[in-house]
Write an enzyme that holds these catalytic residues in place. Structure first.
Site, PDB file in Angstrom:
ATOM      1  N   GLN A 196      40.167  34.177  41.611  1.00 51.03           N
ATOM      2  CA  GLN A 196      40.065  35.519  41.082  1.00 51.03           C
ATOM      3  C   GLN A 196      40.222  35.490  39.559  1.00 51.03           C
ATOM      4  O   GLN A 196      39.924  34.458  38.967  1.00 51.03           O
ATOM      5  CB  GLN A 196      41.113  36.399  41.751  1.00 51.03           C
ATOM      6  CG  GLN A 196      40.827  36.576  43.238  1.00 51.03           C
ATOM      7  CD  GLN A 196      41.714  37.622  43.905  1.00 51.03           C
ATOM      8  OE1 GLN A 196      42.345  38.436  43.270  1.00 51.03           O
ATOM      9  NE2 GLN A 196      41.769  37.573  45.228  1.00 51.03           N
ATOM     10  N   GLU A 254      32.763  34.827  46.239  1.00 49.11           N
ATOM     11  CA  GLU A 254      34.074  34.172  46.157  1.00 49.11           C
ATOM     12  C   GLU A 254      33.829  32.677  46.022  1.00 49.11           C
ATOM     13  O   GLU A 254      33.249  32.063  46.928  1.00 49.11           O
ATOM     14  CB  GLU A 254      34.956  34.443  47.383  1.00 49.11           C
ATOM     15  CG  GLU A 254      35.532  35.838  47.437  1.00 49.11           C
ATOM     16  CD  GLU A 254      36.597  36.006  48.515  1.00 49.11           C
ATOM     17  OE1 GLU A 254      37.343  35.029  48.790  1.00 49.11           O
ATOM     18  OE2 GLU A 254      36.674  37.106  49.091  1.00 49.11           O
ATOM     19  N   TYR A 298      35.730  27.656  48.854  1.00 50.28           N
ATOM     20  CA  TYR A 298      36.806  27.160  47.991  1.00 50.28           C
ATOM     21  C   TYR A 298      36.915  25.653  48.163  1.00 50.28           C
ATOM     22  O   TYR A 298      36.633  25.104  49.225  1.00 50.28           O
ATOM     23  CB  TYR A 298      38.136  27.824  48.357  1.00 50.28           C
ATOM     24  CG  TYR A 298      38.169  29.304  48.090  1.00 50.28           C
ATOM     25  CD1 TYR A 298      38.438  29.784  46.817  1.00 50.28           C
ATOM     26  CD2 TYR A 298      37.921  30.225  49.106  1.00 50.28           C
ATOM     27  CE1 TYR A 298      38.474  31.154  46.555  1.00 50.28           C
ATOM     28  CE2 TYR A 298      37.948  31.587  48.856  1.00 50.28           C
ATOM     29  CZ  TYR A 298      38.224  32.053  47.577  1.00 50.28           C
ATOM     30  OH  TYR A 298      38.247  33.398  47.324  1.00 50.28           O
ATOM     31  N   ASN A 312      40.458  40.233  51.617  1.00 53.63           N
ATOM     32  CA  ASN A 312      41.097  40.584  52.885  1.00 53.63           C
ATOM     33  C   ASN A 312      41.775  41.940  52.823  1.00 53.63           C
ATOM     34  O   ASN A 312      41.830  42.669  53.822  1.00 53.63           O
ATOM     35  CB  ASN A 312      42.121  39.509  53.271  1.00 53.63           C
ATOM     36  CG  ASN A 312      41.496  38.152  53.517  1.00 53.63           C
ATOM     37  OD1 ASN A 312      40.281  38.003  53.525  1.00 53.63           O
ATOM     38  ND2 ASN A 312      42.328  37.140  53.706  1.00 53.63           N
ATOM     39  N   GLU A 330      41.728  41.439  43.388  1.00 55.86           N
ATOM     40  CA  GLU A 330      42.144  41.963  44.691  1.00 55.86           C
ATOM     41  C   GLU A 330      43.576  42.469  44.592  1.00 55.86           C
ATOM     42  O   GLU A 330      44.367  41.972  43.783  1.00 55.86           O
ATOM     43  CB  GLU A 330      42.054  40.860  45.751  1.00 55.86           C
ATOM     44  CG  GLU A 330      42.418  41.321  47.159  1.00 55.86           C
ATOM     45  CD  GLU A 330      42.141  40.260  48.215  1.00 55.86           C
ATOM     46  OE1 GLU A 330      42.404  40.536  49.401  1.00 55.86           O
ATOM     47  OE2 GLU A 330      41.651  39.163  47.854  1.00 55.86           O
ATOM     48  N   ASN A 386      34.309  42.531  54.018  1.00 50.15           N
ATOM     49  CA  ASN A 386      34.702  41.215  53.526  1.00 50.15           C
ATOM     50  C   ASN A 386      35.016  40.281  54.682  1.00 50.15           C
ATOM     51  O   ASN A 386      35.829  40.614  55.544  1.00 50.15           O
ATOM     52  CB  ASN A 386      35.949  41.336  52.648  1.00 50.15           C
ATOM     53  CG  ASN A 386      36.493  39.994  52.220  1.00 50.15           C
ATOM     54  OD1 ASN A 386      35.962  39.332  51.335  1.00 50.15           O
ATOM     55  ND2 ASN A 386      37.573  39.547  52.871  1.00 50.15           N
ATOM     56  N   GLU A 387      34.350  39.124  54.710  1.00 51.08           N
ATOM     57  CA  GLU A 387      34.673  38.044  55.652  1.00 51.08           C
ATOM     58  C   GLU A 387      34.946  38.560  57.063  1.00 51.08           C
ATOM     59  O   GLU A 387      35.929  38.181  57.699  1.00 51.08           O
ATOM     60  CB  GLU A 387      35.861  37.224  55.133  1.00 51.08           C
ATOM     61  CG  GLU A 387      35.556  36.487  53.846  1.00 51.08           C
ATOM     62  CD  GLU A 387      36.672  35.560  53.393  1.00 51.08           C
ATOM     63  OE1 GLU A 387      37.748  35.529  54.036  1.00 51.08           O
ATOM     64  OE2 GLU A 387      36.481  34.859  52.385  1.00 51.08           O
TER      65      GLU A 387
END
Length: 496
Positions: free
Chosen positions: A348, A291, A243, A71, A26, A171-172
């Site tokens: 990442q 992710e 996460y 993000n 990212e 994304n999200e």
């Protein structure tokens, strides 16, 4: 008394999609600038990519890399990262409160991915933009037509299309932290219309719709059902993000993080099947766990970093030994669900919650989590098989009746080699294994063990925590809180 390990070869899980070993870059912190790209570095190649970093990434054998966010993508104008570099604008990047120079964009990244022996998993902006800009990017990347955006690519020096085949629809988008966040139906309609026109431009692409950004967000479940009801015919995968971290110092509970991942996968797969039945469809929507990682070490230090810097040192978690055991266990869980999880991205890849760390103008090294990923990625290609052990159950934190030994096997394509991945999730128990596999012989035992759960690798001591070849001549011992790989070969040389 020995613990029996049996591979249930008569009940294969699935042929593993190699994209389960994907990762993520990212435009965040030093992932790009100072990570994969640093023109002044002693190892920089002709395009400014760090060759020392490329060497480490190639070792991980990463087939896809998700890009450019995250993000970041929800406020990104993809055109800013194309064409002559001297004409590219600097921008206030609102997702991470940094300055984006746009010196790397899709033009450069698709070439970096090729040099990394990987492919791009491209995300489109459905935050501040929508279906029109998404389909323009597909045309720019993939079209051979003599039309506006394909011709723009040609003017930028790329006659042949990039051929990017895997795309994320935002994304999200459920998260209030997201630029242009949306309610379930708002996103579902935008994603549906984007998916339609993107596939009209290139029918060969596959599309990943956003699932919930975590299983704890209030709209979890409602979000998945709404998105699937609107988009089912147009998408191929639904995403999951999660996460983990040892935030309260409870290592026993932390070592059981994969129990949460297992539950999350099962719940989302069930929702996908529920909507499949509701629609009376023959199509299966699979899962993209795009992710996943351990992330918590850097949370407090990031609060002290001033805004509006170029490539500030954000999310630079320094991973320890117990993090590596957890990452290895999470990879086992992904393989245990490889019938539905066809894509996964370790988030990442460099500097930002990453297996690889660098110094600006200096060294690159492998963090502890590099090693379970390396072995699983390189030896976990083939058919995933369930594994049974009689090692017993235990409880920690909020998890009860969990297997002490979490295992999965992968049979190679030629059926002459089998890798068995084993994590001992307990802090104190050790096991003497008896592998009951007729005509199979253990030829290697690779182990990651350490008495110090908090041991780390650094630039000065890059080999403080590394796996080793373990002697198994007098038995296979699985140490407490350890990650292990047993490599077996068919003993008479015939394929089974």
């Amino acid at each position: 008394m020995k613990t029996i390990l049996s591979v249930l070869s008569e009940k294969p899980i699935a042929v593993v999609d190699e994209r389960i070993y994907g990762s993520f870059i990212e435009h965040l912190g030093r992932a790009v600038y100072g990570g994969i790209y640093e023109p002044g570095h002693p190892t920089a190649d002709d395009m400014g990519f760090r060759r020392d970093v490329l060497d480490l990434i190639r070792k991980l054998n990463v087939p896809i890399v998700r890009y450019p966010g995250g993000n970041f993508v929800s406020g990104y104008n993809w055109e800013d990262g194309t064409g002559p570099k001297e004409q590219r604008p600097g921008k206030m990047e609102l997702a991470w409160f940094s300055v984006e120079t746009n010196q790397v964009g899709v033009d450069e990244f698709q070439e970096w991915a090729r040099r990394a022996n990987s492919q791009v998993m491209m995300a489109v902006n459905l935050g501040t933009r929508g279906p029109e800009e998404a389909r323009q990017l597909v045309e720019y990347c993939n079209s051979e037509t003599h039309t506006e955006y394909a011709d723009r690519r040609r003017r930028n020096g790329f006659e042949k299309p990039f051929g990017i085949k895997l795309w994320c629809l935002g994304n999200e988008m459920d998260g209030p932290w997201q630029i242009g966040s949306k309610k379930p139906m708002e996103y579902a309609r935008a994603a549906c219309e984007a998916a339609k026109v993107m596939k009209w431009v290139d029918p060969s692409i596959e599309l990943v719709a956003c699932g919930s950004s975590s299983s704890s967000i209030p709209t979890f479940g409602e979000w998945e059902r709404t998105v699937l009801r609107e988009c089912y015919e147009h998408i191929d995968y639904l995403s999951l993000h999660s996460y983990y971290g040892n935030r309260n110092g409870d290592s026993a509970a932390f070592l059981l993080s994969s129990a949460d991942m297992d539950r999350f996968i099962r719940e989302v797969a069930d929702i996908c099947d529920e909507i499949k039945a509701e629609k009376k469809s023959d199509k299966v929507v699979n899962l993209s766990f795009d992710e996943w990682n351990v992330w918590f070490h850097s949370n407090e230090q990031d609060k002290e970093i001033p805004r509006w810097q170029v490539a500030p040192p954000l999310l630079e978690d320094v991973y320890n030994f117990e993090d590596a055991v957890v990452v290895g266990d999470l990879m086992i869980t992904l393989l245990q669900h490889s019938d539905r999880v066809r894509i996964a991205c370790l988030a990442q890849l460099v500097n930002v919650i990453a297996p690889i760390m660098t110094e600006n103008s200096g060294r690159a090294w492998a963090q502890t989590i590099f090693y379970p990923f390396y072995y699983t990625s390189n030896f976990g290609r083939g058919t995933a098989l369930p594994v049974h052990t009689d090692g017993g159950l235990f409880s920690a934190g909020t998890v009860t009746d969990a297997e002490k030994l979490n295992c999965v096997a992968v049979l190679s394509e030629d059926k002459k080699q089998m890798a068995v991945f084993i994590v001992n999730r307990t802090l104190e128990d050790s096991f003497e294994l008896a592998v009951q596999e007729e005509n199979w012989q253990v030829v290697r035992h690779v182990a990651l063990e350490n008495d110090d759960l908090k041991a780390v690798n650094t630039a000065d001591q890059p080999d403080a925590v590394i796996p080793f070849e373990k002697d198994f001549s007098e038995g296979i011992r699985i140490a407490p809180h350890s990650w292990n790989m047993l490599l077996l070969e068919f003993s008479d040389g015939e394929a089974r």
